[in-house]
Design a protein around this motif. Sequence first.
Motif, PDB file in Angstrom:
ATOM      1  N   LEU A 153       0.823  -1.203   0.000  1.00  0.00           N
ATOM      2  CA  LEU A 153       0.000   0.000   0.000  1.00  0.00           C
ATOM      3  C   LEU A 153       0.858   1.254   0.000  1.00  0.00           C
ATOM      4  O   LEU A 153       0.599   2.225  -0.722  1.00  0.00           O
ATOM      5  N   SER A 154       1.918   1.232   0.799  1.00  0.00           N
ATOM      6  CA  SER A 154       2.831   2.375   0.870  1.00  0.00           C
ATOM      7  C   SER A 154       3.521   2.601  -0.474  1.00  0.00           C
ATOM      8  O   SER A 154       3.663   3.746  -0.940  1.00  0.00           O
ATOM      9  N   LEU A 155       3.927   1.499  -1.124  1.00  0.00           N
ATOM     10  CA  LEU A 155       4.572   1.612  -2.430  1.00  0.00           C
ATOM     11  C   LEU A 155       3.603   2.178  -3.488  1.00  0.00           C
ATOM     12  O   LEU A 155       3.987   2.974  -4.341  1.00  0.00           O
ATOM     13  N   THR A 156       2.353   1.731  -3.417  1.00  0.00           N
ATOM     14  CA  THR A 156       1.342   2.225  -4.365  1.00  0.00           C
ATOM     15  C   THR A 156       1.135   3.731  -4.218  1.00  0.00           C
ATOM     16  O   THR A 156       1.071   4.482  -5.202  1.00  0.00           O
ATOM     17  N   ARG A 157       1.025   4.174  -2.967  1.00  0.00           N
ATOM     18  CA  ARG A 157       0.859   5.604  -2.723  1.00  0.00           C
ATOM     19  C   ARG A 157       2.070   6.396  -3.207  1.00  0.00           C
ATOM     20  O   ARG A 157       1.935   7.474  -3.799  1.00  0.00           O
ATOM     21  N   THR A 158       3.255   5.849  -2.950  1.00  0.00           N
ATOM     22  CA  THR A 158       4.471   6.525  -3.380  1.00  0.00           C
ATOM     23  C   THR A 158       4.530   6.611  -4.900  1.00  0.00           C
ATOM     24  O   THR A 158       4.907   7.650  -5.470  1.00  0.00           O
ATOM     25  N   THR A 159       4.130   5.518  -5.582  1.00  0.00           N
ATOM     26  CA  THR A 159       4.114   5.522  -7.046  1.00  0.00           C
ATOM     27  C   THR A 159       3.139   6.569  -7.594  1.00  0.00           C
ATOM     28  O   THR A 159       3.436   7.275  -8.568  1.00  0.00           O
ATOM     29  N   ASP A 160       1.962   6.675  -6.953  1.00  0.00           N
ATOM     30  CA  ASP A 160       0.986   7.690  -7.367  1.00  0.00           C
ATOM     31  C   ASP A 160       1.555   9.097  -7.194  1.00  0.00           C
ATOM     32  O   ASP A 160       1.373   9.967  -8.061  1.00  0.00           O
ATOM     33  N   LEU A 161       2.222   9.325  -6.074  1.00  0.00           N
ATOM     34  CA  LEU A 161       2.813  10.638  -5.822  1.00  0.00           C
ATOM     35  C   LEU A 161       3.923  10.957  -6.829  1.00  0.00           C
ATOM     36  O   LEU A 161       4.068  12.101  -7.277  1.00  0.00           O
ATOM     37  N   ILE A 162       4.697   9.937  -7.187  1.00  0.00           N
ATOM     38  CA  ILE A 162       5.748  10.138  -8.192  1.00  0.00           C
ATOM     39  C   ILE A 162       5.122  10.516  -9.546  1.00  0.00           C
ATOM     40  O   ILE A 162       5.593  11.419 -10.243  1.00  0.00           O
ATOM     41  N   GLY A 163       4.037   9.819  -9.892  1.00  0.00           N
ATOM     42  CA  GLY A 163       3.351  10.145 -11.140  1.00  0.00           C
ATOM     43  C   GLY A 163       2.829  11.571 -11.153  1.00  0.00           C
ATOM     44  O   GLY A 163       2.959  12.301 -12.151  1.00  0.00           O
ATOM     45  N   ARG A 164       2.225  12.016 -10.035  1.00  0.00           N
ATOM     46  CA  ARG A 164       1.716  13.389  -9.941  1.00  0.00           C
ATOM     47  C   ARG A 164       2.847  14.401 -10.036  1.00  0.00           C
ATOM     48  O   ARG A 164       2.729  15.428 -10.714  1.00  0.00           O
ATOM     49  N   THR A 165       3.948  14.092  -9.360  1.00  0.00           N
ATOM     50  CA  THR A 165       5.091  15.008  -9.385  1.00  0.00           C
ATOM     51  C   THR A 165       5.701  15.091 -10.775  1.00  0.00           C
ATOM     52  O   THR A 165       6.098  16.173 -11.232  1.00  0.00           O
ATOM     53  N   GLN A 166       5.754  13.963 -11.482  1.00  0.00           N
ATOM     54  CA  GLN A 166       6.258  13.962 -12.854  1.00  0.00           C
ATOM     55  C   GLN A 166       5.383  14.825 -13.763  1.00  0.00           C
ATOM     56  O   GLN A 166       5.889  15.539 -14.634  1.00  0.00           O
ATOM     57  N   ASP A 167       4.067  14.748 -13.551  1.00  0.00           N
ATOM     58  CA  ASP A 167       3.147  15.591 -14.338  1.00  0.00           C
ATOM     59  C   ASP A 167       3.429  17.073 -14.080  1.00  0.00           C
ATOM     60  O   ASP A 167       3.436  17.892 -15.009  1.00  0.00           O
ATOM     61  N   ARG A 168       3.630  17.424 -12.833  1.00  0.00           N
ATOM     62  CA  ARG A 168       3.899  18.816 -12.486  1.00  0.00           C
ATOM     63  C   ARG A 168       5.214  19.305 -13.090  1.00  0.00           C
ATOM     64  O   ARG A 168       5.313  20.429 -13.574  1.00  0.00           O
ATOM     65  N   LEU A 169       6.223  18.432 -13.072  1.00  0.00           N
ATOM     66  CA  LEU A 169       7.516  18.813 -13.633  1.00  0.00           C
ATOM     67  C   LEU A 169       7.450  18.936 -15.151  1.00  0.00           C
ATOM     68  O   LEU A 169       8.089  19.807 -15.748  1.00  0.00           O
TER      69      LEU A 169
END
Length: 292
Positions: A16-32
């Motif tokens: 679950l923690s890895l899934t959340r981290t992956t989602d956050l990475i995806g959002r951050t990549q979109d912002r960048l």
Amino acid sequence: MADNITLSSSTRSNLLSLTRTTDLIGRTQDRLSTGKAVNSAIDDALSFFKARNLNSRASDLATIKNGISEGIQVLTTATDALENIEDVLKQMKAIAASAKATASADSTTRAKLSSQFNELRSQIDHLTNDASYGGVNLIKSGADTLTVKFSESPSASDRKLVISGIASNASSAVGTAGGLGVASAVNAGSWAAADASTYTAVIDNSINQIDSALTTIRDTAQTFGTNASMLQIREDFTSTLINTLEGGASDLVNADLNKESANMLSLQTRQQLGTISLSIAQQSEQAVLRLF
């Protein structure tokens, strides 16, 4: 029916923690990649719609600014033509003065000067007819009217400048359609008059007409120049307002790239640690298998 796979609580927690981290990475990549922290109403509905409204108004004002710029070009075209007409009038005055000095000359000399005068006079009409920009001519006979809007709002009908054209053709009918009132030098009965005193009086009348036309041209040029200056002020103000609106919209939705880059580094580290943690959690389950 497929059997359910049972995972330990520690493994599920790590997944679950890895899934959340992956989602956050995806959002951050979109912002960048987009440079925006708010890419849709889902991210932040209030900021998204506020920014869209600000950008929409900036776009409308950009259209208004283009109209103001075109209005300035129309006025610039007219004033440039008026300056040239003034030069032509000065040449006509010089010819008239030369003609006056040859009052005792023969009719051939008078006719030659008269022809030169009339040719220059015709150039005034050519200049006024050619002084058109975007289909608007402010100095031709039957001059057009220029209307420049200052507001994008349909209800703001009073926020505009209406510039009435001033006909500056060489018409001898003073006051009709604003003509300059400069009569032609007709060879028979005027500049070619046999009587020297009559001839001198006719030339003096032509010079007086030119002096009056010069005053009219300069007044018209000043009027158009004043209007052009006011339009320039409005254009500068509109440009500043557009920049302010676009800047406000950017502040609402743009991402702090330095912050997002730091977040990405932190999330990638967290992802690596989560993977390690998941591996450790699974090792305890693998130890159970060794008992069999």
